[in-house]
Design a protein around this motif. Structure first.
Motif, PDB file in Angstrom:
ATOM      1  N   SER A  37      36.539 -31.072 -69.050  1.00 44.11           N
ATOM      2  CA  SER A  37      36.096 -29.779 -69.578  1.00 44.11           C
ATOM      3  C   SER A  37      37.227 -28.978 -70.219  1.00 44.11           C
ATOM      4  O   SER A  37      37.022 -27.842 -70.624  1.00 44.11           O
ATOM      5  N   PRO A  94      37.456 -24.061 -69.092  1.00 42.26           N
ATOM      6  CA  PRO A  94      36.178 -23.482 -69.525  1.00 42.26           C
ATOM      7  C   PRO A  94      36.275 -21.968 -69.727  1.00 42.26           C
ATOM      8  O   PRO A  94      36.853 -21.261 -68.897  1.00 42.26           O
ATOM      9  N   VAL A  95      35.698 -21.479 -70.828  1.00 43.79           N
ATOM     10  CA  VAL A  95      35.794 -20.065 -71.191  1.00 43.79           C
ATOM     11  C   VAL A  95      34.564 -19.303 -70.688  1.00 43.79           C
ATOM     12  O   VAL A  95      33.577 -19.905 -70.259  1.00 43.79           O
ATOM     13  N   SER A  96      34.633 -17.980 -70.810  1.00 43.40           N
ATOM     14  CA  SER A  96      33.663 -17.150 -70.077  1.00 43.40           C
ATOM     15  C   SER A  96      32.231 -17.379 -70.537  1.00 43.40           C
ATOM     16  O   SER A  96      31.296 -17.265 -69.763  1.00 43.40           O
ATOM     17  N   GLY A  97      32.037 -17.700 -71.813  1.00 43.29           N
ATOM     18  CA  GLY A  97      30.686 -18.028 -72.244  1.00 43.29           C
ATOM     19  C   GLY A  97      30.525 -19.529 -72.332  1.00 43.29           C
ATOM     20  O   GLY A  97      29.740 -20.135 -71.622  1.00 43.29           O
ATOM     21  N   GLY A  98      31.338 -20.111 -73.188  1.00 45.06           N
ATOM     22  CA  GLY A  98      31.302 -21.553 -73.331  1.00 45.06           C
ATOM     23  C   GLY A  98      30.062 -22.034 -74.047  1.00 45.06           C
ATOM     24  O   GLY A  98      29.188 -21.244 -74.425  1.00 45.06           O
ATOM     25  N   SER A 156      27.236 -18.814 -64.139  1.00 46.87           N
ATOM     26  CA  SER A 156      27.403 -20.252 -63.900  1.00 46.87           C
ATOM     27  C   SER A 156      28.868 -20.558 -63.602  1.00 46.87           C
ATOM     28  O   SER A 156      29.739 -20.282 -64.433  1.00 46.87           O
ATOM     29  N   ALA A 202      32.363 -22.415 -63.474  1.00 48.83           N
ATOM     30  CA  ALA A 202      33.005 -23.411 -64.331  1.00 48.83           C
ATOM     31  C   ALA A 202      32.995 -24.757 -63.612  1.00 48.83           C
ATOM     32  O   ALA A 202      32.968 -24.813 -62.372  1.00 48.83           O
ATOM     33  N   PRO A 203      33.018 -25.867 -64.378  1.00 53.15           N
ATOM     34  CA  PRO A 203      33.096 -27.184 -63.748  1.00 53.15           C
ATOM     35  C   PRO A 203      34.256 -27.236 -62.760  1.00 53.15           C
ATOM     36  O   PRO A 203      35.368 -26.813 -63.086  1.00 53.15           O
ATOM     37  N   LYS A 232      31.793 -15.552 -77.193  1.00 54.58           N
ATOM     38  CA  LYS A 232      31.658 -16.105 -75.840  1.00 54.58           C
ATOM     39  C   LYS A 232      31.891 -17.614 -75.828  1.00 54.58           C
ATOM     40  O   LYS A 232      32.442 -18.149 -74.872  1.00 54.58           O
ATOM     41  N   ALA A 233      31.449 -18.308 -76.878  1.00 54.91           N
ATOM     42  CA  ALA A 233      31.556 -19.773 -76.881  1.00 54.91           C
ATOM     43  C   ALA A 233      32.956 -20.263 -77.209  1.00 54.91           C
ATOM     44  O   ALA A 233      33.351 -21.349 -76.772  1.00 54.91           O
ATOM     45  N   ARG A 234      33.720 -19.489 -77.990  1.00 55.55           N
ATOM     46  CA  ARG A 234      34.951 -20.019 -78.586  1.00 55.55           C
ATOM     47  C   ARG A 234      36.236 -19.301 -78.221  1.00 55.55           C
ATOM     48  O   ARG A 234      37.310 -19.916 -78.255  1.00 55.55           O
ATOM     49  N   TRP A 277      38.899 -15.834 -70.323  1.00 55.31           N
ATOM     50  CA  TRP A 277      38.354 -16.388 -69.079  1.00 55.31           C
ATOM     51  C   TRP A 277      37.880 -15.268 -68.178  1.00 55.31           C
ATOM     52  O   TRP A 277      38.427 -14.166 -68.200  1.00 55.31           O
ATOM     53  N   LYS A 278      36.860 -15.605 -67.370  1.00 53.84           N
ATOM     54  CA  LYS A 278      36.245 -14.603 -66.490  1.00 53.84           C
ATOM     55  C   LYS A 278      36.167 -15.141 -65.072  1.00 53.84           C
ATOM     56  O   LYS A 278      35.698 -16.258 -64.854  1.00 53.84           O
ATOM     57  N   TRP A 316      35.845 -18.877 -60.976  1.00 56.39           N
ATOM     58  CA  TRP A 316      35.957 -18.883 -62.439  1.00 56.39           C
ATOM     59  C   TRP A 316      34.631 -19.337 -63.030  1.00 56.39           C
ATOM     60  O   TRP A 316      34.004 -20.267 -62.539  1.00 56.39           O
ATOM     61  N   ILE A 317      34.236 -18.664 -64.103  1.00 53.42           N
ATOM     62  CA  ILE A 317      32.903 -18.812 -64.681  1.00 53.42           C
ATOM     63  C   ILE A 317      33.000 -19.467 -66.051  1.00 53.42           C
ATOM     64  O   ILE A 317      33.989 -19.266 -66.757  1.00 53.42           O
ATOM     65  N   GLY A 318      31.954 -20.199 -66.429  1.00 51.11           N
ATOM     66  CA  GLY A 318      31.858 -20.595 -67.828  1.00 51.11           C
ATOM     67  C   GLY A 318      31.697 -22.071 -68.074  1.00 51.11           C
ATOM     68  O   GLY A 318      31.411 -22.859 -67.176  1.00 51.11           O
ATOM     69  N   HIS A 319      31.886 -22.430 -69.322  1.00 53.55           N
ATOM     70  CA  HIS A 319      31.654 -23.774 -69.822  1.00 53.55           C
ATOM     71  C   HIS A 319      32.802 -24.185 -70.732  1.00 53.55           C
ATOM     72  O   HIS A 319      33.563 -23.338 -71.195  1.00 53.55           O
ATOM     73  N   GLN A 320      32.832 -25.474 -71.025  1.00 47.45           N
ATOM     74  CA  GLN A 320      33.856 -25.970 -71.952  1.00 47.45           C
ATOM     75  C   GLN A 320      33.793 -25.184 -73.264  1.00 47.45           C
ATOM     76  O   GLN A 320      32.707 -24.966 -73.818  1.00 47.45           O
ATOM     77  N   ALA A 321      34.937 -24.789 -73.767  1.00 48.65           N
ATOM     78  CA  ALA A 321      34.982 -24.017 -75.011  1.00 48.65           C
ATOM     79  C   ALA A 321      34.480 -24.861 -76.185  1.00 48.65           C
ATOM     80  O   ALA A 321      34.687 -26.066 -76.229  1.00 48.65           O
ATOM     81  N   ARG A 322      33.834 -24.188 -77.125  1.00 49.13           N
ATOM     82  CA  ARG A 322      33.530 -24.806 -78.421  1.00 49.13           C
ATOM     83  C   ARG A 322      34.697 -24.463 -79.340  1.00 49.13           C
ATOM     84  O   ARG A 322      35.159 -23.329 -79.369  1.00 49.13           O
TER      85      ARG A 322
END
Lengths: 92, 170
Positions: free
Chosen positions: A52, A79-83, B51, B53-54, B140-142, B146-147, B157-163
């Motif tokens: 990730s 992983p970033v805050s929105g992602g 959500s 983070a992984p 938010k996606a890119r 970090w949050k 830590w929250i979130g998903h893999q960055a685009r």
């Protein structure tokens, strides 16, 4: 011949490694992946984050295969805050 | 407020509180006489978890059922500002909107405060709505921001893999 790069760590990776910054000496043909491998050799706790993580070189997103030069900054981007999560359209 | 060279973009990270009056401030700073539409968005820190983070699933489960006490934001600041600038360029190219503000808070943010403000100003509403939606979604996606959700005895830590750029085909 070797190059030296400055690796910056943020958020969960900064906490896991216990440092914001790591200086690495790498072969002069090193790419971003080589920096990741050298980082993980020093901080094995980061290894599970590989699927990730994103990479940035000198402040711009880069591929694992992007070549590095002496003095580069490599940022590991957890992983970033929105992602790009599948439910992102429904989240505030 | 800092602006870029053409005086019509406000892209900022700040540690100081953002209040709801920022919508008025940004509108007044951006709008010109031809503008008939203003769309604003405020993101607020909330008590319900997001959500994890992984890799943070176990830590999130440890706090399940408890309220978030505050949020913590961390940024790679120069890269985040460059990302916001790229998003503003894309908004201009895609929707013809060149008066946009994106202001994101960093550091610890108590519950119920504003964590991000977006304002898009244009002659007509369709373009302003599209621009504001694109600005918040892409930020938010890119953006490398970090949050973490703070609980009484730990944080997640929250979130998903960055685009890493605009989505293909957009």
């Amino acid at each position: 011949v070797a190059i030296r790069v400055r690796v910056r760590l943020f958020a969960i990776q900064r906490e896991l490694a216990g440092t914001r910054e790591v200086s690495l000496e790498l072969p002069d043909d090193a790419d971003v992946e080589a920096a990741w491998v050298a980082l993980v050799a020093r901080h094995p706790v980061l290894a599970p984050g590989r699927p990730s993580v994103r990479f940035a070189r000198n402040g711009e997103y880069a591929e694992a295969t992007t070549g590095l030069s002496d003095g580069d900054e490599v940022a590991m981007i957890p992983p970033v805050s929105g992602g790009a999560g599948v439910e992102s359209g429904a989240r505030a | 407020m800092t602006r870029d060279g053409d005086g019509r973009r406000i892209l900022q990270l700040r540690e100081t509180p953002i209040t709801t009056t920022i919508l008025a401030e940004l509108t007044n700073a951006l709008a010109v006489p031809e503008d008939g539409a203003v769309v604003g968005f405020l993101g607020r820190t909330r008590s319900t978890p997001g959500s994890p983070a992984p890799g943070q699933e176990a830590e999130a489960a440890r706090h399940e059922g408890r309220a978030v006490e505050s949020l913590e934001y961390e940024a790679h600041e120069p890269m985040a500002l460059a990302t916001l600038s790229a998003i503003a360029d894309e908004i201009q190219a895609r929707f013809g909107v060149d008066r946009v503000a994106i202001v994101h808070r960093t550091g610890e943010v108590p519950l119920g405060e504003v964590s991000i403000a977006v304002v898009a100003v244009a002659p007509h509403r369709d373009a302003a709505f599209h621009a504001a939606r694109y600005a918040i979604d892409e930020t938010k996606a890119r953006a490398p921001i970090w949050k973490a959700e703070r609980f009484a005895d730990g944080h997640v830590w929250i979130g998903h893999q960055a685009r890493t750029g605009p989505e293909e085909g957009q």
